[in-house]
Design a protein around this motif. Structure first.
Motif, PDB file in Angstrom:
ATOM      1  N   GLN A   1       0.843  -1.189   0.000  1.00  0.00           N
ATOM      2  CA  GLN A   1       0.000   0.000   0.000  1.00  0.00           C
ATOM      3  C   GLN A   1       0.886   1.250   0.000  1.00  0.00           C
ATOM      4  OE1 GLN A   1      -2.636   1.134   3.505  1.00  0.00           O
ATOM      5  NE2 GLN A   1      -4.169   0.409   2.055  1.00  0.00           N
TER       6      GLN A   1
ATOM      7  N   SER B   1       1.186   4.703   1.282  1.00  0.00           N
ATOM      8  CA  SER B   1       0.588   5.414   2.407  1.00  0.00           C
ATOM      9  C   SER B   1       0.410   6.898   2.123  1.00  0.00           C
ATOM     10  CB  SER B   1       1.450   5.230   3.652  1.00  0.00           C
ATOM     11  OG  SER B   1       2.795   5.661   3.399  1.00  0.00           O
TER      12      SER B   1
ATOM     13  N   PRO C   1      -4.518   6.478   0.581  1.00  0.00           N
ATOM     14  CA  PRO C   1      -3.771   5.227   0.427  1.00  0.00           C
ATOM     15  C   PRO C   1      -4.339   4.375  -0.710  1.00  0.00           C
ATOM     16  CG  PRO C   1      -5.324   5.036   2.227  1.00  0.00           C
ATOM     17  CD  PRO C   1      -5.443   6.450   1.724  1.00  0.00           C
TER      18      PRO C   1
END
Length: 322
Positions: free
Chosen positions: A5, A7, A59
């Protein structure tokens, strides 16, 4: 499932390994257990702040294609897809993950005789390379200059143009990359990091101009290369690895009869994408092209893959292996 992911926009350090709920297939969708995930340079640019241009905000899980096995199907999808090896093709979102959700109309069956890693290596670049070669009508005897010839797509363009009987000049940076480009079929290679590289292209072509420019780099290099193109030539200015696309004066191109194609010309809807991807996979099975897979990284090391791509230290492709 494990996934990467982003961020926040930033450097490779913003690529974080996380645990997310397993995706569920909706209407017309399938879930693919990824065995190899494609990476392309533009993902580093999206991560560093280009996301809004692509409708992506943190995200988010990056990635746009992967190869693996269909493990579940949603409503309206034939159960015959279950267990099949496929590419979740270009336009799929969130492929830096163990499980990838995609629409059935983006599935490309992987033919017998081709590994999933090779299929993943063709998921984006094979589609774009086939589309570029088709749209510019590369033919025997064309003098073709390829900028970024050692990249994932550049290596495919070298092979395709060579296979069509064109005279290929591959331009890249550094001796190792030039050696690779020549091995893939380029008739001549030029290091565009050296002064006078454009003159070296002319010399390689016996003083003649370029019929076809395939620009995967952009910026000043792409703009300089445009001046090497013959009147009536064809240009694909599809690359921005330098940070910007090449600046081509449309009035000058029109006056010289140069046919210029840009990045918008290689954005394909799902049916065309599947058709081009299928052709690329078939070309690979038949031995006419091969993706150059230079490095494989575990999914957890996606940040290292991005660092290597940004450092231009990878000839060909880098893949992530969940």
């Amino acid at each position: 499932m494990r996934a990467i992911q982003v961020s926040a926009y930033g450097g490779p350090e913003v690529l974080i390994l996380v645990d997310l709920p397993d995706p569920q297939a909706g209407e017309g969708e399938v879930i693919v257990r990824a065995e190899a995930v494609d990476t392309i340079y533009v993902e580093t640019q999206i991560r560093s702040g280009w996301g809004e241009r692509f409708g992506v905000t943190p995200p988010y899980v990056p990635g746009g294609a992967a190869a693996g096995t269909v493990v579940s199907t949603g409503p309206g999808v034939s159960a015959s897809w279950l267990g099949r090896q496929v590419v979740a093709g270009a336009g799929t979102r969130g492929s830096y993950a163990e499980l990838v959700r995609t629409s059935v109309d983006r599935l490309v069956p992987v033919p017998d005789g081709l590994g999933l890693r090779e299929a993943a290596g063709l998921a984006h670049d094979g589609v774009t390379a086939m589309g570029i070669i088709d749209s510019l009508g590369v033919k025997p005897g064309d003098r073709v200059l390829i900028l970024g010839a050692a990249g994932g797509m550049g290596t495919l363009l070298v092979q395709l143009a060579h296979g069509l009987g064109a005279q290929v000049v591959g331009a890249a940076r550094g001796a190792d990359k030039l050696t690779l480009v020549r091995r893939l079929g380029a008739d001549a290679v030029v290091d565009y990091a050296t002064e006078g590289w454009a003159d070296a292209v002319r010399e390689a072509l016996g003083g003649l101009s370029v019929d076809v420019l395939l620009d995967g780099v952009g910026g000043d290099l792409g703009s300089d290369a445009f001046h090497l193109v013959a009147d009536g030539g064809r240009v694909s200015a599809h690359g921005a690895a330098s940070g910007t696309f090449a600046t081509v004066d449309p009035q000058s191109a029109q006056a010289r009869g140069v046919d210029v194609h840009g990045i918008a010309d290689v954005q394909f809807k799902a049916p065309k994408m599947v058709q081009l991807a299928s052709r690329a996979l078939t070309e690979a099975v038949q031995g006419r092209i091969r993706p150059v897979i230079a490095r494989e990284y575990p999914l957890s090391s996606a940040a290292d893959a991005h660092r290597a791509m940004e450092a231009r230290s990878i000839p060909g492709k880098a893949l992530l292996i969940p």
